[in-house]
Design an enzyme around this catalytic site. Structure first.
Site, PDB file in Angstrom:
ATOM      1  N   TYR A   1       0.862  -1.187   0.000  1.00 36.40           N
ATOM      2  CA  TYR A   1       0.000   0.000   0.000  1.00 36.40           C
ATOM      3  C   TYR A   1       0.897   1.236   0.000  1.00 36.40           C
ATOM      4  CZ  TYR A   1      -3.958  -2.989   1.487  1.00 36.40           C
ATOM      5  OH  TYR A   1      -4.937  -3.941   1.588  1.00 36.40           O
TER       6      TYR A   1
ATOM      7  N   LEU B   1     -18.430  -1.139   2.426  1.00 37.77           N
ATOM      8  CA  LEU B   1     -19.158  -0.044   1.780  1.00 37.77           C
ATOM      9  C   LEU B   1     -18.842   0.017   0.294  1.00 37.77           C
ATOM     10  CD1 LEU B   1     -18.874   2.768   4.488  1.00 37.77           C
ATOM     11  CD2 LEU B   1     -20.768   1.174   4.066  1.00 37.77           C
TER      12      LEU B   1
ATOM     13  N   ARG C   1     -16.083   0.362  -1.431  1.00 34.05           N
ATOM     14  CA  ARG C   1     -15.216   1.477  -1.819  1.00 34.05           C
ATOM     15  C   ARG C   1     -15.960   2.805  -1.866  1.00 34.05           C
ATOM     16  NH1 ARG C   1     -14.390  -3.196  -4.017  1.00 34.05           N
ATOM     17  NH2 ARG C   1     -12.302  -4.125  -3.904  1.00 34.05           N
TER      18      ARG C   1
ATOM     19  N   SER D   1     -21.933   3.953   0.524  1.00 34.46           N
ATOM     20  CA  SER D   1     -21.780   4.711   1.767  1.00 34.46           C
ATOM     21  C   SER D   1     -22.880   5.748   1.956  1.00 34.46           C
ATOM     22  CB  SER D   1     -20.430   5.436   1.776  1.00 34.46           C
ATOM     23  OG  SER D   1     -20.404   6.443   0.772  1.00 34.46           O
TER      24      SER D   1
END
Length: 333
Positions: free
Chosen positions: A56, A209, A211, A215
């Site tokens: 990451y 969610l 991405r 949401s």
């Protein structure tokens, strides 16, 4: 904070975990100070599971978590459990070049992660995706050697199918499987979840969610920056996006009747699927973290679950969760 066990061999973890990827990569710019403050806020609220990957931001995320742990009060630092994914190969331009699950590579990846995180052990260690050129038994066996030496506490898996789960579990004790699971990503229900439950392996669910898609905050006109994964994700394209946002609006009606946000009811739905499932929330700010934590106070009755199912039936999403090349790779596991 309620807790759940990571399988029959793993530790007690908070009912929600914090997925830290978005603080370093794939979802646009993030504020470093706010990211550290969000990790601190999560620990203060009782969230003890922090999830990351050594790839990451090419190590950025591990350094960020290391900074957050180093600057947190000792009591909070000691309660933190860090889950690390490894194996993804990248080049200086940020391109992806497969996965490496060879035993020597496993130990090499771990050595660098321990240094970047500033810890003496990794709580849960797992290859991010199956290396098709290396039997899972060899990869898991190498992690088991790290466990024996005290460098790793528990072995995990990530995005693999039922057969691979069985083979891995026959090699060494597996604490949990990390895999995408949400209202619009329910592929694990047919074959994977029955096997993890049979074997006493928990699930840490990422993408709860989807991405940000479900949401309640994502809009059709939102402009995605360079490097944002969603710009190439099929579910965020054209008619797929419009269809999926219609599902969100249907879910919003159910959430409003319950007096909660769309994000909270979506997370609460995952929580309601079983005590063996730990949702990872990808909050990048304290505001979004607070909203996600509110899901812990949501109790879904049978009528609520039926209303959610009616609003977002299984298989209702338009578009795959990854581009075609990545989906083809996942399908072989």
């Amino acid at each position: 904070m309620r807790t759940r066990a990571l399988g029959t061999t793993g530790p007690q973890v908070s009912a929600l975990g914090l997925g830290c990827m978005g603080m370093s990569a794939l979802y646009g710019e993030a504020d470093r100070a706010e990211s550290v403050a969000t990790i601190h806020a999560a620990l203060e609220s009782g969230v003890n599971l922090l999830d990351t990957g050594d790839f990451y931001g090419m190590g950025h995320n591990e350094l960020l978590i290391g900074e957050a742990l180093r600057t947190a009060p000792a009591a909070l630092r000691e309660q933190a459990l860090v889950s690390v994914k490894f194996g993804a190969l990248r080049d200086p331009d940020g391109n992806w070049d497969g996965y490496d699950g060879r035993p020597a590579a496993v130990k090499n990846f771990a050595a660098y992660s321990l240094q970047r995180l500033g810890v003496d052990h990794i709580d849960v260690y797992r290859i991010a995706r199956l290396d098709p050129g290396v039997p899972i038994e060899e990869t898991v066996g190498a992690i088991a050697e790290l466990v024996e030496k005290g460098h790793v506490r528990h072995i995990g898996l990530s995005e693999v199918g039922a057969d691979t789960v069985r083979r891995a579990a026959a090699t060494a004790p597996i604490a949990d499987l990390q895999i995408e699971y949400s209202l619009i990503s329910r592929g694990i229900e047919e074959s994977v979840l029955p096997v993890t439950r049979e074997l006493g392996i928990s699930v840490t669910a990422y993408g709860v969610l989807s991405r940000g898609l479900i949401s309640g905050h994502f809009t059709a006109g939102r402009q995605l920056g360079t490097g944002d994964f969603r710009a190439m994700s099929p579910r965020f394209q054209g008619e797929n996006l419009r269809h999926n946002l219609d599902l969100v609006e249907a879910l919003r009606k159910t959430a409003e009747q319950k007096g909660v946000s769309v994000a909270q009811i979506a997370i609460a739905w995952v929580l309601a699927q079983g005590e063996d499932i730990v949702p990872l929330v990808g909050a990048r700010t304290r505001e979004r973290l607070a909203e996600s934590l509110g899901a812990l106070d949501v109790t879904l009755e049978a009528a609520d679950l039926a209303a959610i199912e009616e609003a977002v039936p299984a298989g209702a999403a338009a578009g795959e969760r990854y581009p075609a090349a990545q989906m083809a790779h996942l399908a072989t596991r």
